[in-house]
Motif scaffolding. Structure first.
Motif, PDB file in Angstrom:
ATOM      1  N   ILE A  96       0.823  -1.208   0.000  1.00 19.51           N
ATOM      2  CA  ILE A  96       0.000   0.000   0.000  1.00 19.51           C
ATOM      3  C   ILE A  96       0.860   1.262   0.000  1.00 19.51           C
ATOM      4  CG2 ILE A  96      -0.138   0.196   2.507  1.00 19.51           C
ATOM      5  CD1 ILE A  96      -3.054   0.685   0.102  1.00 19.51           C
ATOM      6  N   THR A  97       2.108   1.086   0.347  1.00 22.18           N
ATOM      7  CA  THR A  97       3.057   2.194   0.430  1.00 22.18           C
ATOM      8  C   THR A  97       3.536   2.626  -0.948  1.00 22.18           C
ATOM      9  OG1 THR A  97       3.814   1.666   2.645  1.00 22.18           O
ATOM     10  CG2 THR A  97       5.389   2.710   1.196  1.00 22.18           C
TER      11      THR A  97
ATOM     12  N   SER B 267       2.819   4.003  -4.249  1.00 19.80           N
ATOM     13  CA  SER B 267       1.697   4.836  -4.690  1.00 19.80           C
ATOM     14  C   SER B 267       0.962   4.292  -5.899  1.00 19.80           C
ATOM     15  CB  SER B 267       2.182   6.241  -5.029  1.00 19.80           C
ATOM     16  OG  SER B 267       3.129   6.670  -4.107  1.00 19.80           O
TER      17      SER B 267
ATOM     18  N   PRO C 133      -2.353   2.591  -4.401  1.00 20.35           N
ATOM     19  CA  PRO C 133      -3.440   3.507  -4.085  1.00 20.35           C
ATOM     20  C   PRO C 133      -4.113   4.066  -5.336  1.00 20.35           C
ATOM     21  CG  PRO C 133      -1.644   3.913  -2.611  1.00 20.35           C
ATOM     22  CD  PRO C 133      -1.181   2.841  -3.563  1.00 20.35           C
TER      23      PRO C 133
ATOM     24  N   LEU D  67      -8.019   3.541  -6.222  1.00 18.06           N
ATOM     25  CA  LEU D  67      -8.957   4.610  -6.519  1.00 18.06           C
ATOM     26  C   LEU D  67      -9.759   4.286  -7.768  1.00 18.06           C
ATOM     27  CD1 LEU D  67      -9.321   7.195  -4.935  1.00 18.06           C
ATOM     28  CD2 LEU D  67      -8.120   8.402  -6.757  1.00 18.06           C
TER      29      LEU D  67
ATOM     30  N   GLU E 278     -12.142   1.479  -7.083  1.00 21.82           N
ATOM     31  CA  GLU E 278     -13.214   1.949  -6.224  1.00 21.82           C
ATOM     32  C   GLU E 278     -14.286   2.689  -7.013  1.00 21.82           C
ATOM     33  OE1 GLU E 278     -11.721   3.808  -2.701  1.00 21.82           O
ATOM     34  OE2 GLU E 278     -13.486   5.085  -2.645  1.00 21.82           O
ATOM     35  N   GLU E 279     -13.833   3.536  -7.902  1.00 23.39           N
ATOM     36  CA  GLU E 279     -14.797   4.285  -8.713  1.00 23.39           C
ATOM     37  C   GLU E 279     -15.617   3.363  -9.593  1.00 23.39           C
ATOM     38  OE1 GLU E 279     -12.940   7.385 -10.857  1.00 23.39           O
ATOM     39  OE2 GLU E 279     -12.412   8.534  -9.079  1.00 23.39           O
TER      40      GLU E 279
ATOM     41  N   GLU F  22      12.529   0.785  -2.635  1.00 21.79           N
ATOM     42  CA  GLU F  22      13.545   1.804  -2.831  1.00 21.79           C
ATOM     43  C   GLU F  22      14.891   1.297  -2.333  1.00 21.79           C
ATOM     44  OE1 GLU F  22      12.396   5.569  -1.236  1.00 21.79           O
ATOM     45  OE2 GLU F  22      14.471   6.283  -1.169  1.00 21.79           O
TER      46      GLU F  22
ATOM     47  N   ILE G  63      13.864   5.368  -7.729  1.00 16.38           N
ATOM     48  CA  ILE G  63      14.192   6.388  -6.730  1.00 16.38           C
ATOM     49  C   ILE G  63      15.382   5.953  -5.882  1.00 16.38           C
ATOM     50  CG2 ILE G  63      13.345   7.446  -4.613  1.00 16.38           C
ATOM     51  CD1 ILE G  63      10.646   7.691  -6.021  1.00 16.38           C
TER      52      ILE G  63
ATOM     53  N   HIS H 293       3.169   9.445  -9.070  1.00 13.34           N
ATOM     54  CA  HIS H 293       3.248  10.897  -9.024  1.00 13.34           C
ATOM     55  C   HIS H 293       4.631  11.403  -8.619  1.00 13.34           C
ATOM     56  CE1 HIS H 293       1.507  14.904  -7.441  1.00 13.34           C
ATOM     57  NE2 HIS H 293       2.019  15.043  -8.628  1.00 13.34           N
ATOM     58  N   VAL H 294       5.266  10.694  -7.725  1.00 12.73           N
ATOM     59  CA  VAL H 294       6.519  11.175  -7.152  1.00 12.73           C
ATOM     60  C   VAL H 294       7.616  11.359  -8.187  1.00 12.73           C
ATOM     61  CG1 VAL H 294       7.069   8.802  -6.484  1.00 12.73           C
ATOM     62  CG2 VAL H 294       8.312  10.685  -5.449  1.00 12.73           C
TER      63      VAL H 294
ATOM     64  N   LEU I 138       8.214  14.713  -9.442  1.00  9.66           N
ATOM     65  CA  LEU I 138       8.545  15.747  -8.465  1.00  9.66           C
ATOM     66  C   LEU I 138       9.995  15.712  -8.010  1.00  9.66           C
ATOM     67  CD1 LEU I 138       5.388  15.332  -6.219  1.00  9.66           C
ATOM     68  CD2 LEU I 138       5.870  17.238  -7.760  1.00  9.66           C
ATOM     69  N   THR I 139      10.701  14.666  -8.361  1.00 14.29           N
ATOM     70  CA  THR I 139      12.065  14.515  -7.879  1.00 14.29           C
ATOM     71  C   THR I 139      12.956  15.616  -8.445  1.00 14.29           C
ATOM     72  OG1 THR I 139      12.336  12.926  -9.675  1.00 14.29           O
ATOM     73  CG2 THR I 139      12.007  12.046  -7.485  1.00 14.29           C
ATOM     74  N   SER I 140      14.116  15.755  -7.841  1.00 14.55           N
ATOM     75  CA  SER I 140      15.013  16.859  -8.190  1.00 14.55           C
ATOM     76  C   SER I 140      15.207  16.918  -9.693  1.00 14.55           C
ATOM     77  CB  SER I 140      16.348  16.692  -7.459  1.00 14.55           C
ATOM     78  OG  SER I 140      16.844  15.401  -7.687  1.00 14.55           O
TER      79      SER I 140
END
Lengths: 347, 347
Positions: free
Chosen positions: A70-71, A73, A76, A80, A83-84, A224, A252, A278-279, A282-284
DNA sequence: CGGGATGGCGTAAACGTTTACGCAACGTAA
DNA sequence: TTACGTTGCGTAAACGTTTACGCCATCCCG
């Protein structure tokens, strides 16, 4: 104490059958009586006992989604989507996290055979040992795999994403970016997903005709930490042009290790991940990744499950296509190694 | 078709009671018979029906965790902690995601009163309207809130994290970093968590005695998009020294907006988030955040739940302390505005 | 050898529902 | 009027377990 149907019946001097009919909008009860029953049900704070209901009717209003981590992403996001889709067909979702532990997975499957859920969507591989521990006949209609392939022999239903194709896209992209020495950082060695992505990579490199070659393959877990360790082992021998990690989490970890060695991701080494969580945007330096069509996976899985439960045993396996999302971690490398020579030519 | 206890009994010409006792390791059955029962149970692929079991015994081996947004990595982290704590006490966890939708939350609570789970840990606020829709007496023992405060009047049990303290830590830290004009980017205006974090910030700024002042407060949802929009509104009026987002998701949205305006996070503007989700350590400039003690929250919540279910009605509310994790998004600002003057003095 | 424990097993009630069936009362058409 | 369908409700069985109770052997001790 939660009120029962029997208490309502007693209060109104009617039979439990009448109360049940009144509460469930079934015919065979007068409008006036129906209202009286409703009112006292509300007064007493009646809540139906799903256990009793499920016991006799055999139907349960929940379907379960089993995820391994679940960790991560990705799951999740998948949850979602599922679920929808489930909500659209009037069912709600409960989530089971196994943490990659086999006992938890077995427990989740048992949940299905014990009829606590109407159906199960499993998003992690099922091996022979696990399947032996459950009654396959019982379990198989009511189970659909999502994102993992069905083990051979079992007629299990699944909705797959073409990992080989994803790997191929990465392979071609890396060649186009000018990478020659390419390393693959894998998940668990027994994972078909990891293997397929590697196979795809190999094919992709091949058809691109570049002088590219895979110089290293390692394996570990989908974490990771594993990415970090594998990159560590990798760097003892060489510094590749590009690294393809079978997973964003791995990517990562790889990135962390590269940064520690002062290797600039995207400049010194191109890096690609998988799942497009998503992450990585966003990384550097944003990481190129392969996006899975989670929304479609979710809705298809729910749809297939619905078909199975309503008798259509036609297990229409589906396989969807992923799509590469290019970001700086490879594009920058491309600018340096592909465009730069041209500029030099032009000069 | 899954075998029942009755079929096993029929095959062996014994009573169902014997089979039940044999399977559940209860006394009152001979060792030889126990083995025979076990063997035929395995042969028939017997799986106990939890519904029937729950119906008569009133006990369910699952506890539920209700989260508002499975996509927010804070909640998977919490889920993991709760899961481990639950596993330690022999129960397994099912996850309910409400997506911040009230009907889903109500449904989740109904899950509890309908006895499908033995207990419920809820990690999102419960307002009066929701509480009216369920039978509080029935629900209240078997329910513990995690990370949100219990509504007044209801004797609901909760394990809280001191949001005010967290906000205070951020406030003091920002002052120490040399920030004077500070903006707060909040969650939903009705959220006590958001309000408490703001209050804490105000107090923190006050006791630090700096000339710092909160120049803006906005509100929205707990999402990245909301963070982006709020930062957008904010930047129309001014560019603050520092922004404290009530949430990491918000912080990331804020960051995206700042980058778009060419404002260097950590240099032009200090930024702090809340929850210390993994992603804020990976962003282009790592974001200072406030870590919640999820492991303790999880284990305490499970422990309290256990106490409630075993009769100890002493609702020992707990409140834990968060801890600030300083990263470049504020430290760099500090270097520029605090150390630099000293250096200048020294020169 | 008689007595009370003890161990091994069956009987049956209970948990809270749903639902097939039966049975009145009532209305409607011939 | 008779015959028949319809409406509104009650009776009771069933779903798959657990568990209190009772019965019959067997065993041990005096």
């Amino acid at each position: 104490m939660a009120a029962t149907i029997k208490q309502i019946a007693g209060r109104l001097n009617v039979s439990v059958a009448t109360v049940s009919r009144a509460l469930n909008d079934l015919p065979g009860v007068g409008e006036k009586m129906r209202r009286k029953v409703r009112r006292t049900a509300a007064e007493l704070g009646y809540v139906p006992d799903f256990h009793a209901r499920a016991l006799v009717s055999g139907k349960v209003p929940f379907l379960g989604l089993v995820v391994p981590d679940i960790t991560n992403s990705f799951f999740p996001a998948l949850a979602l989507a599922v679920e929808e889709a489930a909500a659209a067909s009037g069912q709600s979702l409960i989530l089971l996290n196994t943490n990659w532990r086999r006992d938890r997975l077995a427990q989740a499957l048992e949940l299905l055979s014990s009829r606590r859920v109407s159906g199960l969507i499993v998003a992690e591989p099922l091996d022979a040992a696990i399947l032996d521990s459950v009654d396959l006949e019982t379990v198989s209609n009511g189970l659909v795999l999502a994102g993992v392939e069905a083990p051979g022999g079992t007629g299990l239903c699944s909705v797959m994403v073409d990992d080989r194709d994803g790997g191929m896209q990465v392979g071609r992209h890396l060649v186009e970016c000018g990478a020659h020495r390419i390393a693959f950082v894998g998940g668990p060695s027994e994972s078909p997903n990891s293997r397929d992505r590697l196979e795809g990579l190999t094919i992709g490199l091949g058809i691109s005709g570049g002088a590219a070659a895979i110089v290293s393959v390692t394996d570990g877990a989908w974490t990771e930490e594993s990415g970090y360790r594998q990159a560590d082992r990798l760097l003892r021998d060489m510094v590749p042009d590009a690294i393809f990690a079978a997973n964003d989490l791995l990517a990562i970890g790889v990135m962390r290790r590269l940064v520690e060695s002062g290797i600039a991701v995207g400049r010194g080494v191109a890096l690609a991940g998988y799942d497009d969580t998503h992450v990585v945007s966003l990384t550097s330096v944003p990481i190129t990744s392969v996006a899975q069509p989670t929304a479609q996976v979710g809705s298809l899985a729910v749809k297939l499950l619905g078909q199975m439960l309503s008798g259509d045993s036609g297990c229409g396996d589906a396989v969807l296509k992923p799509s590469l999302v290019a970001r700086s971690s490879t594009l920058e490398f491309s600018n340096l190694h592909v465009l730069a020579p041209r500029d030099a030519q032009g000069a």
